[in-house]
Design a protein around this motif. Structure first.
Motif, mmCIF file in Angstrom:
data_model
loop_
_atom_site.group_PDB
_atom_site.id
_atom_site.type_symbol
_atom_site.label_atom_id
_atom_site.label_comp_id
_atom_site.label_asym_id
_atom_site.label_seq_id
_atom_site.Cartn_x
_atom_site.Cartn_y
_atom_site.Cartn_z
ATOM 1 N N GLY A 227 0.801 -1.217 0.000
ATOM 2 C CA GLY A 227 0.000 0.000 0.000
ATOM 3 C C GLY A 227 0.834 1.266 0.000
ATOM 4 O O GLY A 227 1.926 1.328 0.590
ATOM 5 N N TYR A 228 0.307 2.292 -0.664
ATOM 6 C CA TYR A 228 0.989 3.579 -0.733
ATOM 7 C C TYR A 228 0.709 4.441 0.500
ATOM 8 O O TYR A 228 1.374 5.459 0.715
ATOM 9 C CB TYR A 228 0.547 4.341 -1.983
ATOM 10 C CG TYR A 228 0.902 3.647 -3.282
ATOM 11 C CD1 TYR A 228 2.181 3.154 -3.509
ATOM 12 C CD2 TYR A 228 -0.045 3.492 -4.290
ATOM 13 C CE1 TYR A 228 2.514 2.532 -4.694
ATOM 14 C CE2 TYR A 228 0.278 2.872 -5.488
ATOM 15 C CZ TYR A 228 1.551 2.390 -5.690
ATOM 16 O OH TYR A 228 1.879 1.768 -6.871
ATOM 17 N N GLN A 241 -2.060 -3.623 -4.175
ATOM 18 C CA GLN A 241 -2.573 -4.390 -5.314
ATOM 19 C C GLN A 241 -1.919 -5.759 -5.376
ATOM 20 O O GLN A 241 -0.717 -5.896 -5.178
ATOM 21 C CB GLN A 241 -2.309 -3.667 -6.634
ATOM 22 C CG GLN A 241 -2.713 -4.471 -7.873
ATOM 23 C CD GLN A 241 -2.453 -3.749 -9.174
ATOM 24 O OE1 GLN A 241 -3.318 -3.092 -9.714
ATOM 25 N NE2 GLN A 241 -1.233 -3.861 -9.681
ATOM 26 N N ARG A 242 -2.763 -6.756 -5.675
ATOM 27 C CA ARG A 242 -2.292 -8.110 -5.971
ATOM 28 C C ARG A 242 -3.121 -8.591 -7.159
ATOM 29 O O ARG A 242 -4.309 -8.871 -7.020
ATOM 30 C CB ARG A 242 -2.470 -9.032 -4.758
ATOM 31 C CG ARG A 242 -1.737 -8.541 -3.532
ATOM 32 C CD ARG A 242 -1.873 -9.466 -2.337
ATOM 33 N NE ARG A 242 -3.248 -9.663 -1.912
ATOM 34 C CZ ARG A 242 -3.936 -8.804 -1.178
ATOM 35 N NH1 ARG A 242 -3.370 -7.666 -0.795
ATOM 36 N NH2 ARG A 242 -5.178 -9.058 -0.824
ATOM 37 N N MET A 243 -2.512 -8.656 -8.334
ATOM 38 C CA MET A 243 -3.246 -8.933 -9.561
ATOM 39 C C MET A 243 -2.551 -10.012 -10.379
ATOM 40 O O MET A 243 -1.327 -10.023 -10.497
ATOM 41 C CB MET A 243 -3.383 -7.654 -10.399
ATOM 42 C CG MET A 243 -4.276 -7.798 -11.631
ATOM 43 S SD MET A 243 -3.421 -8.455 -13.095
ATOM 44 C CE MET A 243 -2.417 -7.053 -13.540
ATOM 45 N N THR A 244 -3.341 -10.925 -10.925
ATOM 46 C CA THR A 244 -2.844 -11.949 -11.831
ATOM 47 C C THR A 244 -3.775 -12.040 -13.030
ATOM 48 O O THR A 244 -5.005 -12.060 -12.869
ATOM 49 C CB THR A 244 -2.761 -13.329 -11.151
ATOM 50 O OG1 THR A 244 -1.872 -13.247 -10.040
ATOM 51 C CG2 THR A 244 -2.255 -14.379 -12.124
ATOM 52 N N ARG A 270 -6.878 -8.387 -6.067
ATOM 53 C CA ARG A 270 -7.205 -8.280 -4.655
ATOM 54 C C ARG A 270 -6.448 -7.089 -4.069
ATOM 55 O O ARG A 270 -5.363 -6.730 -4.522
ATOM 56 C CB ARG A 270 -6.822 -9.555 -3.894
ATOM 57 C CG ARG A 270 -7.563 -10.805 -4.357
ATOM 58 C CD ARG A 270 -9.047 -10.716 -3.990
ATOM 59 N NE ARG A 270 -9.771 -11.917 -4.377
ATOM 60 C CZ ARG A 270 -10.424 -12.070 -5.527
ATOM 61 N NH1 ARG A 270 -10.417 -11.068 -6.414
ATOM 62 N NH2 ARG A 270 -11.074 -13.175 -5.797
ATOM 63 N N GLY A 271 -7.029 -6.485 -3.028
ATOM 64 C CA GLY A 271 -6.369 -5.367 -2.373
ATOM 65 C C GLY A 271 -7.260 -4.752 -1.322
ATOM 66 O O GLY A 271 -8.455 -5.088 -1.200
#
Length: 757
Positions: A227-228, A241-244, A270-271
């Protein structure tokens, strides 16, 4: 007065075109090049030789050079995307004049071009004004567009109404993504990125022939970062962010005249939720954070979870009567998004003392969507060498969306006022259209075109409101309904949208055009209404007339390029997000409303320069002058005239300038240094032009160093974005005389290693 402004705009545009046309006729630019050779110019050799390159686009539904289509278009090739550090859709806004991209919730992305955009994406029947297409298939919901740029062939951004050829909801423009088709050549590649905020990206693809006339491609991507921003209440970094994603294509070319490609993809993201901060303190705000990106927020981090799957079947068939195209597409997905106003609670959690000025405001919004859509488009275009060309088509689109909106609220300044409101809705859209386009070459240089599209959109909406309204309570025809209600609405919207264009090839490298076109976006229903009658009443479709003229010029033996367009847009019933109080002195609601008459006019430029070998400069600039001509709204119970206000999300100026220089390091290594700086002027978040919702100016500085070993298939790049670490803000809203801001991405940096075979 309106006619006078329109005439003035056209006089300016005509003067620009006429002046350039006279200049273009000079012998210095009169070198003739065969049109076919120019149209097929290979991009890599042209860039290597220090010349601007041609990109073949399909902006007119035919393959043409981007410099020869009478449309304001930004076309970015695969090498452009890599060189400029464009890894996702959000990076495009710095590369395209007049384009704004922002997000208020995870997965809810808003695109605006020339002031036309998404009024309110929460509704299951709301549409955007900028159409998004993936391999020619229209994507109706923003959260379904998780486009990754792994092995992307090109991106085309068309500015201005594209309603004749591109269809529904392109009143502002169209963004088209084209992935590289598999072919007989065996290709493979991959990349790995490591950066700050624990960024861990990786992707790979392989493409080639698997049988006679059968080709396939598979691509896999994963993108992750922490996270920022940091919630000290939960000790968690949010805005992560968690993306596939996985995509595949299967192509079959049984004959030289038939090309069939099946594209499929799936994405999982997901996030945690989004981070908002108290930007301008109000009477119920606590002390501001010392660090805007860290503070005590809600004890709920929220979430942003997306699953989407879909694909398209694209058929191209060259027949004796014309080129036949069929695009069949299906997509389904779900979005669960919860925004707990993390970051907007500088006061300690818990009820304050009675009558205390210091108050904790908790406002949590959750949106859960389930949607599926199907579309079918047929086109038949002439393919002879006659000066007269035609194109005919038909289009059908069906969408069914389920939306659950949940609002948890705790307004402690109204001591003990807390509860939950829930809105369950179902929206159905059936859209049908017929369209055609005719063009005629009066001479070898002068062409006229005319097009027409007839659109018929039928929408149905059902809303069930329950729980406890955080407004004045649920109502049915003005009568209190504590138990909520169920509302049903249905409406059909129709429109004919013509376009007229004339273009002139003044020299082989100077192209001039003028266009008059009409755009249309259908209406819909607000599905988070507290009043039954309002939920059953559709807001109106918006329409616009676009008057545009421009030129595209490749100068000095194609060592420079300058593209300019001037436009005026006259809107009727522009759909805007209207911020209204739930009750006198209470919190605000965001609903879709229609502005009576508005306009926007301006000029856009793009340029590229190769002054010497291995050195290039590029950039863009846009100026927009927007104004509300006729609109009255109720604000805090008072009828106010909004005429003279600026349109929301329209910065007056926006520009970007960049450059790159390639030089050798020893005998075995080439190094490219690249940097770009962009600046966006301030703009209002909503049409009421409340000073508390004025988004301040934004800027972005990016830079990279690329190391490319000669005769090698790999390279290494060190890069950085927002190197000034500017606290950019993408959107604002106000509540209780305070304003809250959605922060952009902070400084990021990393290293990327790429390999291609």
């Amino acid at each position: 007065m309106k006619e006078q402004r329109t005439r003035s705009m056209w006089l300016v545009s005509t003067a620009i075109i006429s002046g350039l046309g006279a200049l273009a006729a000079t012998p210095a630019w009169a070198e003739d090049q065969p049109a076919a050779a120019q149209a097929q110019a290979d991009e890599a050799p042209a860039a290597k030789d220090g010349q601007v390159s041609d990109i073949i686009v399909t902006a007119t539904r035919r393959e043409e050079s981007a410099q020869r289509v009478p449309v304001a278009i930004t076309a970015l090739s695969a090498s452009d995307l890599q060189a400029r550090g464009i890894s996702g859709t959000n990076d495009l806004q710095f590369q395209v004049p007049g384009l704004q991209i922002y997000s208020t919730q995870v997965g809810i992305t808003n695109y605006t071009i020339r002031g036309l955009g998404n009024a309110n994406n929460r509704s299951s029947t709301a549409d955007g004004a900028v159409g998004v297409f993936v391999n020619e298939a229209y994507i109706g919901r923003p959260f379904l567009v998780n486009t990754d740029f792994m092995d992307m062939e090109r991106v085309e951004v068309l500015r201005g109404p594209q309603g004749t050829l591109f269809g529904r909801n392109t009143i502002g423009g169209a963004i088209s993504f084209y992935s590289t088709k598999p072919g007989p050549e065996t290709r493979a590649g991959g990349e790995v990125t490591i950066g700050n905020y624990n960024q861990r990206d990786a992707g790979a693809f392989i493409s080639g022939q698997i049988a006679e006339n059968v080709y396939a491609k598979v691509a896999v991507t994963t993108r992750n970062h922490d996270g920022y921003n940091y919630n000290t209440t939960t000790h968690t970094a949010v805005d992560d962010q968690r993306m596939t994603g996985v995509s595949a294509a299967l192509r079959f070319t049984p004959t030289s005249n038939l090309d069939i490609t099946l594209n499929v993809d799936t994405t999982i993201r997901r996030g945690f939720g989004s981070w908002w901060i108290d930007w301008v303190r109000g009477p119920y705000s606590g002390a501001p954070y010392a660090n805007p990106r860290s503070g005590n927020g809600a004890n709920d981090n929220g979430f942003g979870n997306i699953n989407n799957t879909g694909g398209s079947l694209n058929i191209g068939w060259a027949t004796p009567i014309g080129d036949f195209t069929s695009v069949t597409a299906y997509r389904e997905g779900k979005l669960d998004s919860r925004s707990p106003s993390t970051g907007t609670m500088p006061a300690p959690p818990g009820p304050p003392a009675v009558n205390s000025d210091l108050s904790n405001i908790l406002f949590t919004q959750e949106d859960d969507y389930r949607t599926r859509q199907y579309s079918q488009e047929f086109r038949l275009a002439s393919n002879n060498d006659s000066p007269f060309k035609w194109l005919l088509g038909a289009y059908y689109f069906h969408e069914k969306s389920y939306h659950t909106g949940i609002v948890d609220f705790q307004f402690n300044n109204y001591y003990g006022y807390t509860g939950r409101a829930r809105y369950d809705s179902v929206g159905t859209t059936d859209a049908f259209a017929l369209f055609g386009n005719l063009s005629y070459n009066i001479t070898d240089k002068l062409k006229v075109q005319a097009g027409l599209r007839w659109s018929n959109d039928h929408k149905e909406s059902t809303e069930t409101a329950s729980g406890q309204s955080y407004g004045a309570g649920f109502k049915i025809n003005g009568v209190s309904a504590p138990g909520g209600f169920t509302a049903n609405g249905a409406k059909t919207f129709q429109a004919a949208t013509p376009s007229f264009t004339v273009n002139y090839q003044a020299t082989p490298t100077v192209f001039l055009y003028a266009t008059v076109s009409k755009g249309f976006k259908s209406g819909g229903f607000n599905d988070v209404s507290d009043e039954k009658f309002a939920a059953e009443t559709a807001y109106l479709p918006e329409k616009v007339w676009n008057y545009e003229a421009g030129f595209k010029a490749d100068l000095f033996d194609r060592h420079a390029r300058l593209n300019v367009s001037a436009f005026r847009l006259d809107y009727t019933n522009l759909q805007v997000s209207e911020v209204v109080p739930a009750y006198a002195g209470g919190p605000n609601l965001v609903v879709i409303a229609n502005a009576g008459k508005t306009h926007n006019q301006g000029i856009e430029t793009e340029f590229q320069i190769f002054p010497v070998s291995n050195l290039q400069f590029y950039g863009n600039f846009s100026y927009q002058d927007s104004k509300v001509d006729q609109l009255s709204m109720v604000v805090s119970g008072v009828q106010l005239n909004q005429a003279g206000n600026k349109l929301p999300l329209v910065p007056k100026t926006k520009w970007m300038i960049g450059g790159a220089y390639t030089f050798p390091m020893g005998e075995a290594l080439d190094t490219t240094v690249r940097a770009a700086y962009s600046k966006t002027a301030s703009y209002y978040g909503y049409i009421t032009n409340n000073p508390l919702e004025l988004v301040p100016p934004q800027s972005d500085l990016t830079a990279s160093i690329l190391f490319q070993p000669r005769d090698s298939r790999w390279n290494v790049e060190l890069w950085g974005k927002n190197l000034e670490n500017k606290l950019n803000i993408t959107q604002m809203f106000q509540i209780f005389n305070a304003s809250y801001a959605k922060l952009g991405v902070p400084r990021t940096w990393g290293v990327t290693v790429r390999f291609k075979y």
